[in-house]
Design a protein around this motif. Structure first.
Motif, PDB file in Angstrom:
ATOM      1  N   VAL A 215       0.840  -1.207   0.000  1.00  0.00           N
ATOM      2  CA  VAL A 215       0.000   0.000   0.000  1.00  0.00           C
ATOM      3  C   VAL A 215       0.872   1.253   0.000  1.00  0.00           C
ATOM      4  N   LEU A 216       1.975   1.215   0.747  1.00  0.00           N
ATOM      5  CA  LEU A 216       2.894   2.367   0.731  1.00  0.00           C
ATOM      6  C   LEU A 216       3.461   2.592  -0.663  1.00  0.00           C
ATOM      7  N   ALA A 217       3.808   1.498  -1.342  1.00  0.00           N
ATOM      8  CA  ALA A 217       4.325   1.631  -2.711  1.00  0.00           C
ATOM      9  C   ALA A 217       3.247   2.188  -3.645  1.00  0.00           C
ATOM     10  N   LEU A 218       2.000   1.735  -3.466  1.00  0.00           N
ATOM     11  CA  LEU A 218       0.908   2.278  -4.283  1.00  0.00           C
ATOM     12  C   LEU A 218       0.688   3.765  -4.003  1.00  0.00           C
ATOM     13  N   ASN A 219       0.761   4.150  -2.739  1.00  0.00           N
ATOM     14  CA  ASN A 219       0.615   5.573  -2.412  1.00  0.00           C
ATOM     15  C   ASN A 219       1.720   6.401  -3.052  1.00  0.00           C
ATOM     16  N   GLY A 220       2.952   5.862  -3.018  1.00  0.00           N
ATOM     17  CA  GLY A 220       4.035   6.563  -3.687  1.00  0.00           C
ATOM     18  C   GLY A 220       3.808   6.668  -5.179  1.00  0.00           C
ATOM     19  N   LEU A 221       3.278   5.593  -5.776  1.00  0.00           N
ATOM     20  CA  LEU A 221       2.978   5.622  -7.211  1.00  0.00           C
ATOM     21  C   LEU A 221       1.888   6.645  -7.514  1.00  0.00           C
ATOM     22  N   PHE A 222       0.848   6.695  -6.674  1.00  0.00           N
ATOM     23  CA  PHE A 222      -0.217   7.683  -6.878  1.00  0.00           C
ATOM     24  C   PHE A 222       0.346   9.101  -6.818  1.00  0.00           C
ATOM     25  N   SER A 223       1.250   9.336  -5.863  1.00  0.00           N
ATOM     26  CA  SER A 223       1.829  10.666  -5.726  1.00  0.00           C
ATOM     27  C   SER A 223       2.653  11.033  -6.955  1.00  0.00           C
ATOM     28  N   ARG A 224       3.454  10.066  -7.432  1.00  0.00           N
ATOM     29  CA  ARG A 224       4.278  10.353  -8.624  1.00  0.00           C
ATOM     30  C   ARG A 224       3.402  10.552  -9.865  1.00  0.00           C
ATOM     31  N   MET A 225       2.353   9.745  -9.966  1.00  0.00           N
ATOM     32  CA  MET A 225       1.459   9.912 -11.114  1.00  0.00           C
ATOM     33  C   MET A 225       0.736  11.253 -11.055  1.00  0.00           C
ATOM     34  N   ALA A 226       0.354  11.665  -9.845  1.00  0.00           N
ATOM     35  CA  ALA A 226      -0.304  12.965  -9.715  1.00  0.00           C
ATOM     36  C   ALA A 226       0.649  14.093 -10.107  1.00  0.00           C
ATOM     37  N   ASP A 227       1.916  13.977  -9.681  1.00  0.00           N
ATOM     38  CA  ASP A 227       2.895  14.995 -10.081  1.00  0.00           C
ATOM     39  C   ASP A 227       3.085  15.002 -11.593  1.00  0.00           C
ATOM     40  N   LEU A 228       3.133  13.800 -12.168  1.00  0.00           N
ATOM     41  CA  LEU A 228       3.317  13.719 -13.616  1.00  0.00           C
ATOM     42  C   LEU A 228       2.134  14.335 -14.352  1.00  0.00           C
ATOM     43  N   VAL A 229       0.921  14.009 -13.905  1.00  0.00           N
ATOM     44  CA  VAL A 229      -0.266  14.578 -14.545  1.00  0.00           C
ATOM     45  C   VAL A 229      -0.286  16.092 -14.379  1.00  0.00           C
ATOM     46  N   GLN A 230       0.101  16.559 -13.177  1.00  0.00           N
ATOM     47  CA  GLN A 230       0.124  17.996 -12.936  1.00  0.00           C
ATOM     48  C   GLN A 230       1.130  18.687 -13.841  1.00  0.00           C
ATOM     49  N   ARG A 231       2.311  18.062 -14.011  1.00  0.00           N
ATOM     50  CA  ARG A 231       3.320  18.657 -14.900  1.00  0.00           C
ATOM     51  C   ARG A 231       2.834  18.675 -16.339  1.00  0.00           C
ATOM     52  N   GLU A 232       2.186  17.581 -16.750  1.00  0.00           N
ATOM     53  CA  GLU A 232       1.686  17.542 -18.123  1.00  0.00           C
ATOM     54  C   GLU A 232       0.604  18.597 -18.333  1.00  0.00           C
ATOM     55  N   ARG A 233      -0.276  18.754 -17.343  1.00  0.00           N
ATOM     56  CA  ARG A 233      -1.303  19.783 -17.469  1.00  0.00           C
ATOM     57  C   ARG A 233      -0.688  21.175 -17.499  1.00  0.00           C
ATOM     58  N   ARG A 234       0.309  21.400 -16.624  1.00  0.00           N
ATOM     59  CA  ARG A 234       0.953  22.707 -16.594  1.00  0.00           C
ATOM     60  C   ARG A 234       1.688  22.987 -17.895  1.00  0.00           C
ATOM     61  N   PHE A 235       2.353  21.942 -18.420  1.00  0.00           N
ATOM     62  CA  PHE A 235       3.062  22.123 -19.682  1.00  0.00           C
ATOM     63  C   PHE A 235       2.085  22.449 -20.809  1.00  0.00           C
ATOM     64  N   THR A 236       0.965  21.707 -20.862  1.00  0.00           N
ATOM     65  CA  THR A 236      -0.027  21.965 -21.907  1.00  0.00           C
ATOM     66  C   THR A 236      -0.611  23.366 -21.778  1.00  0.00           C
ATOM     67  N   SER A 237      -0.916  23.747 -20.524  1.00  0.00           N
ATOM     68  CA  SER A 237      -1.474  25.085 -20.306  1.00  0.00           C
ATOM     69  C   SER A 237      -0.461  26.175 -20.657  1.00  0.00           C
ATOM     70  N   ASP A 238       0.792  25.967 -20.206  1.00  0.00           N
ATOM     71  CA  ASP A 238       1.827  26.973 -20.511  1.00  0.00           C
ATOM     72  C   ASP A 238       2.072  27.078 -22.010  1.00  0.00           C
ATOM     73  N   ALA A 239       2.147  25.933 -22.679  1.00  0.00           N
ATOM     74  CA  ALA A 239       2.402  25.965 -24.121  1.00  0.00           C
ATOM     75  C   ALA A 239       1.257  26.657 -24.854  1.00  0.00           C
ATOM     76  N   ALA A 240       0.005  26.318 -24.462  1.00  0.00           N
ATOM     77  CA  ALA A 240      -1.138  26.946 -25.122  1.00  0.00           C
ATOM     78  C   ALA A 240      -1.167  28.447 -24.866  1.00  0.00           C
ATOM     79  N   HIS A 241      -0.805  28.832 -23.617  1.00  0.00           N
ATOM     80  CA  HIS A 241      -0.837  30.262 -23.269  1.00  0.00           C
ATOM     81  C   HIS A 241       0.275  31.039 -23.964  1.00  0.00           C
ATOM     82  N   GLU A 242       1.487  30.514 -23.947  1.00  0.00           N
ATOM     83  CA  GLU A 242       2.636  31.266 -24.443  1.00  0.00           C
ATOM     84  C   GLU A 242       2.751  31.212 -25.959  1.00  0.00           C
ATOM     85  N   LEU A 243       2.258  30.168 -26.581  1.00  0.00           N
ATOM     86  CA  LEU A 243       2.365  30.072 -28.031  1.00  0.00           C
ATOM     87  C   LEU A 243       1.256  30.843 -28.744  1.00  0.00           C
TER      88      LEU A 243
END
Length: 443
Positions: A215-243
């Motif tokens: 369960v601890l490993a799954l929680n760590g995976l959830f946290s990393r996946m959430a960070d990854l999704v957040q980075r992807e969303r931020r990248f998409t938003s930043d690219a759409a905004h700045e381009l």
């Protein structure tokens, strides 16, 4: 196949194997005990017969045991024990009145041997003893089937109760396994009902210690996946905004080129603006991708010892044409040759962004000085600098100090701070007393 089914099959096979091995061992041990007991009984009985004086007897047959036992309501197995006494020359002197009449005289050594009765194919265990004076011989026999039946009865009496108890024990064991697997079932149900973007940690309460690391490993995976999704969303938003702005400018310049039919000057200027816009958009995309990679990947496994002085000299050599174009005095002072464990390409990118910022914001004829010591690197310029309030915001994504005339996306210093954080380098921005900005890297 489910874990419960695999455990059930495994338990059944294991219990049957253990029960079979225990039954076989019990049967062998019981057989050894029975043989030892009956051999002792035969020996004691033969010795008692040797104590008699049967020399005066001539083919005496004792009364049949069954008649006596039936009269007294008893029972006896004919094969349990049989005896006979012979003279030294083989004449039958005494027998038990049952199977003893069929015992055949055998000359030779004393002791146990296997043999047969007269007219009987069943195997018997016979004990022969000779009197000390060699005048007569005693034989006591017992049928092997009787011993085997006794062994089977004794073994079954201890094995059958366990065989009867096995289904109940197995049922209780499987019930216990099913009960102990309930936390895994609850965890599975929780994961099935979980939303794709839910990064809430799974609770550890009421979970066995063996399941908690999972369960601890799954929680760590959830946290990393959430960070990854957040980075992807931020990248998409930043690219759409700045381009949006560069692409809109490119579209305007394209329309200007189409409208400038015969005006060569307007067409040429529009083409220059179009080329500048393409370069700006390309640089912005490169910076966005670089920032996304630095934030997403942990590149510490690719670290290697890197000499900073040669790397700094190489980066400065790339920027000399830019400095000469603006008549900027670009100087490098090194008093040490420090070596840092890091990612060479990322370190070069960090230094390149810092020098590019310093050269772009330094006015024509200005000066940029780079000082490298054992534990620090400073880059000084005599440009306009920034206010004290703006110093605290340098390095934020897409933020640029107000009043800037130079083009930029506000990502250069963000990349610098991310690369520095990856290498445990501290970045500090400060005002120079003589005017301008100082960037200090320390490690």
């Amino acid at each position: 196949m489910s874990l419960f089914l695999r455990l059930a099959i495994g338990f059944i096979l294991l219990i049957m194997l253990c029960w079979g091995s225990a039954s076989l061992s019990a049967w062998h041990q019981t057989r050894e005990t029975v043989n030892e007991l009956f051999d002792t009984q035969q020996m004691l009985f033969a010795k008692r017969l040797l104590a008699l004086e049967p020399a005066t007897l001539q083919n005496v047959t004792l009364p049949k045991n069954k008649a006596l036992l039936n009269h007294h309501r008893g029972k006896q197995d004919d094969d349990a024990l049989a005896f006979a006494i012979f003279s030294g020359d083989g004449k039958l002197l005494l027998n038990d009145g049952e199977k003893g009449r069929d015992l055949q005289f055998a000359d030779g050594r004393d002791g146990f041997r296997n043999g047969h009765l007269r007219g009987d194919d069943d195997s018997w265990r016979l004990l022969w003893l000779t009197s000390p004076d060699q005048r007569y011989r005693v034989v006591v026999g017992q049928e092997w089937d009787y011993r085997d039946d006794m062994t089977s009865d004794l073994a079954q009496s201890s094995i059958v109760p366990w065989l009867i108890a096995l289904p109940f024990m197995l049922a209780l064991l499987l019930a216990l396994v099913w009960f102990e697997l309930r936390p895994l079932k609850r965890l599975t149900a929780s994961l099935h009902q979980r939303a794709a973007d839910d990064d809430t940690p799974l609770p550890l309460a009421r979970l066995p210690k063996e399941v908690q690391p999972l369960v601890l490993a799954l929680n760590g995976l959830f946290s990393r996946m959430a960070d990854l999704v957040q980075r992807e969303r931020r990248f998409t938003s930043d690219a759409a905004h700045e381009l949006r702005s560069p692409l809109a400018a490119l579209r305007v310049q394209s329309e200007v080129i189409q409208l400038a039919d015969d005006d060569e000057i307007v067409r040429k200027r529009a083409l220059q603006q179009l080329d500048t816009g393409i370069l700006r958009a390309t640089r912005l995309v490169d910076q966005l991708l670089t920032l996304s990679r630095v934030e997403a990947d942990d590149l510490r496994s690719e670290f290697q010892p890197t000499a900073l002085a040669p790397l700094l000299q190489s980066v400065l050599a790339e920027h000399f044409p830019q400095a000469e174009q603006k008549h900027i005095d670009l100087q490098l002072h090194t008093t040490f040759q420090p070596v840092m464990n890091g990612h060479q390409l990322l370190l070069a990118l960090m230094l390149r962004n810092l020098l590019d910022n310093a050269l772009r914001y330094t006015p024509d004829g200005g000066q940029v000085t780079v000082n490298l010591t054992a534990r620090t690197l400073t880059i000084d310029d005599n440009g306009p600098g920034v206010s004290d309030e703006a110093l605290t915001r340098l390095g934020e994504r897409f933020w640029r100090p107000p009043g800037q005339t130079q083009t930029g996306s506000g990502l250069g210093l963000s990349i610098v701070k991310n690369i520095a954080q990856l290498h445990a380098i501290r970045v500090a921005f400060s005002q120079r007393e003589a005017g301008g900005l100082r960037v200090t890297l320390s490690w």
